[in-house]
Design a protein around this motif. Structure first.
Motif, short mmCIF file in Angstrom:
data_model
loop_
_atom_site.label_atom_id
_atom_site.label_comp_id
_atom_site.label_asym_id
_atom_site.label_seq_id
_atom_site.Cartn_x
_atom_site.Cartn_y
_atom_site.Cartn_z
N THR A 15 0.84 -1.21 0.00
CA THR A 15 0.00 0.00 0.00
C THR A 15 0.87 1.25 0.00
OG1 THR A 15 -1.69 -1.21 1.21
CG2 THR A 15 -1.87 1.18 1.22
N PHE A 16 1.92 1.23 0.79
CA PHE A 16 2.85 2.36 0.87
C PHE A 16 3.49 2.59 -0.50
CE2 PHE A 16 6.26 4.08 4.07
CZ PHE A 16 6.09 5.35 3.59
N HIS A 33 4.45 12.86 5.79
CA HIS A 33 4.01 11.61 6.41
C HIS A 33 3.70 11.92 7.87
CE1 HIS A 33 3.59 7.58 7.83
NE2 HIS A 33 3.91 7.06 6.64
N ALA A 34 2.46 11.69 8.25
CA ALA A 34 1.98 12.06 9.59
C ALA A 34 2.09 10.93 10.60
CB ALA A 34 0.55 12.58 9.50
N GLY A 35 3.08 10.07 10.44
CA GLY A 35 3.39 9.10 11.47
C GLY A 35 2.78 7.72 11.30
N ASP A 36 3.22 6.85 12.19
CA ASP A 36 2.86 5.43 12.22
C ASP A 36 3.42 4.67 11.03
OD1 ASP A 36 1.71 5.75 14.66
OD2 ASP A 36 -0.35 5.55 13.98
N TYR A 37 4.73 4.79 10.87
CA TYR A 37 5.48 3.97 9.91
C TYR A 37 5.54 2.56 10.50
CZ TYR A 37 7.11 8.74 9.49
OH TYR A 37 7.15 10.09 9.41
N ILE A 38 5.79 2.50 11.77
CA ILE A 38 5.97 1.37 12.67
C ILE A 38 7.43 0.94 12.72
CG2 ILE A 38 5.23 -0.92 13.43
CD1 ILE A 38 3.03 1.26 13.56
N ALA A 39 7.97 0.34 11.66
CA ALA A 39 9.34 -0.17 11.71
C ALA A 39 10.23 0.57 10.71
CB ALA A 39 9.36 -1.66 11.41
N PRO A 40 11.53 0.61 11.00
CA PRO A 40 12.45 1.29 10.08
C PRO A 40 12.42 0.74 8.66
CG PRO A 40 13.51 0.93 12.19
CD PRO A 40 12.20 0.19 12.23
N PHE A 41 12.18 -0.56 8.46
CA PHE A 41 12.19 -1.08 7.09
C PHE A 41 11.10 -0.43 6.25
CE2 PHE A 41 9.21 -4.14 8.99
CZ PHE A 41 8.23 -4.23 8.01
N ALA A 42 9.99 -0.05 6.84
CA ALA A 42 8.93 0.63 6.09
C ALA A 42 9.33 2.07 5.77
CB ALA A 42 7.63 0.61 6.88
N GLN A 44 12.11 3.11 5.10
CA GLN A 44 13.14 3.11 4.06
C GLN A 44 12.58 3.55 2.71
OE1 GLN A 44 16.45 2.47 4.72
NE2 GLN A 44 16.75 3.21 2.64
N LEU A 45 11.28 3.37 2.49
CA LEU A 45 10.67 3.76 1.21
C LEU A 45 10.71 5.27 0.97
CD1 LEU A 45 7.47 1.51 1.05
CD2 LEU A 45 9.61 1.22 -0.18
N ILE A 46 10.83 6.04 2.04
CA ILE A 46 10.85 7.50 1.89
C ILE A 46 12.13 8.10 2.44
CG2 ILE A 46 8.35 7.81 1.76
CD1 ILE A 46 8.41 8.54 4.76
N ALA A 47 13.14 7.29 2.60
CA ALA A 47 14.43 7.79 3.10
C ALA A 47 14.99 8.84 2.15
CB ALA A 47 15.40 6.63 3.25
N PRO A 48 15.72 9.81 2.68
CA PRO A 48 16.27 10.87 1.83
C PRO A 48 17.14 10.37 0.68
CG PRO A 48 16.52 11.44 4.14
CD PRO A 48 16.01 10.02 4.09
N ASP A 49 17.80 9.23 0.84
CA ASP A 49 18.63 8.71 -0.25
C ASP A 49 17.81 7.94 -1.29
OD1 ASP A 49 18.17 6.68 1.63
OD2 ASP A 49 20.02 5.64 1.14
N VAL A 50 16.52 7.72 -1.01
CA VAL A 50 15.62 7.02 -1.93
C VAL A 50 14.67 8.00 -2.61
CG1 VAL A 50 13.76 5.31 -2.08
CG2 VAL A 50 15.73 4.88 -0.60
N LEU A 51 14.05 8.84 -1.83
CA LEU A 51 13.07 9.80 -2.33
C LEU A 51 13.81 11.07 -2.73
CD1 LEU A 51 9.98 9.95 -2.65
CD2 LEU A 51 9.91 11.10 -0.45
N THR A 52 13.59 11.53 -3.94
CA THR A 52 14.36 12.68 -4.43
C THR A 52 13.69 14.02 -4.18
OG1 THR A 52 13.36 12.45 -6.62
CG2 THR A 52 15.45 11.30 -6.25
#
Length: 87
Positions: A15-16, A33-42, A44-52
């Protein structure tokens, strides 16, 4: 200016990923993103080195692994978060 807003992804990676693909198709200028990612692996989809594009994020009430999340998203803060944006 187009802004993508998402929250409560709760480790639901399919879904993400669909939401992030939609934001890409719509050519948003920033993502909130207004919170509740839950775990770091999730997160990762919007990490600064991934999302431009700019990502603004806060912790949710279910984000227990804060140290790991902060490693992935160094700009992650407790809310509220106020951002002034210009077009």
């Amino acid at each position: 200016m187009k802004i993508g807003v998402i929250s409560d992804t709760h480790d639901r990676l399919p879904t993400f990923r669909r939401a992030m693909a939609l934001f890409a198709r719509l050519k948003v200028d920033a993502v909130f993103h207004a919170g509740d990612y839950i775990a770091p692996f999730a997160a990762q989809l919007i990490a600064p080195d991934v999302l431009t594009l700019p990502i603004y994020c806060i912790y949710g009430n279910n984000d227990g692994e804060r140290q790991g999340l902060n490693t992935i998203l160094p700009n992650l803060v407790d809310g509220p978060l106020r951002i002034k944006m210009h077009n």
